[in-house]
Write a protein that holds these residues in place. Structure first.
Motif, mmCIF file in Angstrom:
data_model
loop_
_atom_site.group_PDB
_atom_site.id
_atom_site.type_symbol
_atom_site.label_atom_id
_atom_site.label_comp_id
_atom_site.label_asym_id
_atom_site.label_seq_id
_atom_site.Cartn_x
_atom_site.Cartn_y
_atom_site.Cartn_z
ATOM 1 N N LEU A 114 -22.903 -19.117 -15.933
ATOM 2 C CA LEU A 114 -23.997 -18.943 -14.979
ATOM 3 C C LEU A 114 -24.588 -17.535 -14.984
ATOM 4 N N ARG A 115 -23.864 -16.576 -15.537
ATOM 5 C CA ARG A 115 -24.322 -15.184 -15.528
ATOM 6 C C ARG A 115 -25.723 -14.993 -16.122
ATOM 7 N N PRO A 116 -26.084 -15.667 -17.232
ATOM 8 C CA PRO A 116 -27.436 -15.468 -17.790
ATOM 9 C C PRO A 116 -28.580 -15.852 -16.840
ATOM 10 N N PHE A 117 -28.311 -16.697 -15.854
ATOM 11 C CA PHE A 117 -29.344 -17.099 -14.902
ATOM 12 C C PHE A 117 -29.533 -16.062 -13.802
ATOM 13 N N GLY A 118 -28.554 -15.194 -13.645
ATOM 14 C CA GLY A 118 -28.607 -14.163 -12.614
ATOM 15 C C GLY A 118 -27.791 -14.553 -11.404
ATOM 16 N N VAL A 119 -26.613 -14.012 -11.302
ATOM 17 C CA VAL A 119 -25.746 -14.259 -10.146
ATOM 18 C C VAL A 119 -26.168 -13.308 -9.045
ATOM 19 N N ARG A 120 -26.638 -13.865 -7.934
ATOM 20 C CA ARG A 120 -27.063 -13.035 -6.796
ATOM 21 C C ARG A 120 -25.887 -12.602 -5.942
ATOM 22 N N GLU A 121 -24.932 -13.505 -5.781
ATOM 23 C CA GLU A 121 -23.807 -13.236 -4.892
ATOM 24 C C GLU A 121 -22.647 -14.123 -5.311
ATOM 25 N N LEU A 122 -21.433 -13.633 -5.097
ATOM 26 C CA LEU A 122 -20.243 -14.399 -5.442
ATOM 27 C C LEU A 122 -19.176 -14.141 -4.391
ATOM 28 N N ALA A 123 -18.578 -15.202 -3.867
ATOM 29 C CA ALA A 123 -17.463 -15.085 -2.922
ATOM 30 C C ALA A 123 -16.307 -15.892 -3.496
ATOM 31 N N ARG A 124 -15.156 -15.243 -3.595
ATOM 32 C CA ARG A 124 -14.007 -15.858 -4.268
ATOM 33 C C ARG A 124 -12.774 -15.739 -3.383
ATOM 34 N N THR A 125 -12.077 -16.862 -3.191
ATOM 35 C CA THR A 125 -10.834 -16.814 -2.433
ATOM 36 C C THR A 125 -9.744 -16.261 -3.320
ATOM 37 N N GLY A 126 -8.621 -15.995 -2.736
ATOM 38 C CA GLY A 126 -7.459 -15.648 -3.533
ATOM 39 C C GLY A 126 -6.847 -16.915 -4.113
ATOM 40 N N ARG A 127 -5.960 -16.722 -5.047
ATOM 41 C CA ARG A 127 -5.260 -17.839 -5.675
ATOM 42 C C ARG A 127 -4.251 -18.428 -4.695
ATOM 43 N N ALA B 36 0.825 -1.211 0.000
ATOM 44 C CA ALA B 36 0.000 0.000 0.000
ATOM 45 C C ALA B 36 0.861 1.265 0.000
ATOM 46 N N ARG B 37 1.922 1.280 0.810
ATOM 47 C CA ARG B 37 2.784 2.457 0.885
ATOM 48 C C ARG B 37 3.434 2.774 -0.458
ATOM 49 N N ARG B 38 3.654 1.769 -1.265
ATOM 50 C CA ARG B 38 4.279 1.976 -2.572
ATOM 51 C C ARG B 38 3.254 2.131 -3.690
ATOM 52 N N GLY B 39 1.978 2.074 -3.338
ATOM 53 C CA GLY B 39 0.928 2.285 -4.330
ATOM 54 C C GLY B 39 0.681 1.104 -5.250
ATOM 55 N N TYR B 40 1.056 -0.103 -4.818
ATOM 56 C CA TYR B 40 0.846 -1.298 -5.629
ATOM 57 C C TYR B 40 -0.406 -2.010 -5.156
ATOM 58 N N ASN B 41 -1.219 -2.422 -6.105
ATOM 59 C CA ASN B 41 -2.458 -3.112 -5.771
ATOM 60 C C ASN B 41 -2.223 -4.618 -5.719
ATOM 61 N N ILE B 42 -2.671 -5.243 -4.654
ATOM 62 C CA ILE B 42 -2.630 -6.694 -4.546
ATOM 63 C C ILE B 42 -3.891 -7.220 -5.221
ATOM 64 N N GLU B 43 -3.714 -8.003 -6.272
ATOM 65 C CA GLU B 43 -4.852 -8.582 -7.004
ATOM 66 C C GLU B 43 -5.498 -9.701 -6.192
ATOM 67 N N SER B 44 -4.657 -10.484 -5.513
ATOM 68 C CA SER B 44 -5.139 -11.629 -4.751
ATOM 69 C C SER B 44 -4.155 -11.899 -3.620
ATOM 70 N N LEU B 45 -4.695 -12.303 -2.476
ATOM 71 C CA LEU B 45 -3.866 -12.615 -1.324
ATOM 72 C C LEU B 45 -4.506 -13.758 -0.557
ATOM 73 N N ALA B 46 -3.762 -14.836 -0.401
ATOM 74 C CA ALA B 46 -4.237 -15.976 0.380
ATOM 75 C C ALA B 46 -3.149 -16.348 1.374
ATOM 76 N N VAL B 47 -3.548 -16.595 2.613
ATOM 77 C CA VAL B 47 -2.594 -16.899 3.672
ATOM 78 C C VAL B 47 -3.085 -18.102 4.457
ATOM 79 N N GLY B 48 -2.171 -19.000 4.782
ATOM 80 C CA GLY B 48 -2.524 -20.139 5.621
ATOM 81 C C GLY B 48 -1.282 -20.824 6.162
#
Length: 159
Positions: free
Chosen positions: A138-151, A24-36
């Protein structure tokens, strides 16, 4: 270009904040973040996907190395690796469209994890292309909600 960084860190409070703050301090956007946790509970793996050229990635890598709790950093973008994401998709599904949606789910080897009166929740894991393809289908059926993890990614072989 999108780069995938695999970062091993000590599993201590605050490390996620320090790593995200560095970007964030360097102005770079994290596209995806997964931690475990890894197989060692005192070490966590961060899989960070960031958009940038080689110079930006080199700078970020150098800054990450300066953090005390960072143990190892690998840019696995061009390495043979396995990538996966998990997505939950809630779609409109009435009696007339349910069977068609179930066929799509079967084609993509996804799973229906919840059945509502007028909706279905579908779980799918796969690489980014597979995820995008089922979302498009699936989009033509109507996506109500979507939750996506990071890569999450892991290099192939014994490295």
């Amino acid at each position: 270009m999108r780069h995938t960084l695999s970062v091993l860190v000590e599993n201590k409070p605050g490390i996620l904040t320090r790593v995200a703050g560095l970007f964030a301090r360097r102005g770079y956007n994290i596209e995806s973040l997964a931690v475990g946790e890894t197989d060692n509970p005192s070490i966590s793996r961060m899989t960070i996907v960031v958009d940038g050229d080689g110079k930006i990635i080199e700078q970020v890598t150098k800054q990450l190395h300066k953090l005390i709790d960072v143990l190892k950093i690998q840019d696995i973008t061009d390495e043979p690796s396995v990538d996966r994401e998990l997505v939950l998709i809630k779609v409109n599904a009435d009696a007339t469209t349910r069977s068609e949606i179930m066929q799509i789910v079967e084609i993509f080897r996804a799973h229906i994890v919840d059945l509502g009166r007028n909706s279905l929740i579908i779980e799918i894991t796969g690489d980014q292309n597979k995820i995008e393809a089922i979302c498009t289908s699936l989009r033509p059926f109507g996506v109500r909600e979507l939750a996506r993890t990071g890569r999450i990614s892991m290099m192939r072989g014994s490295k």
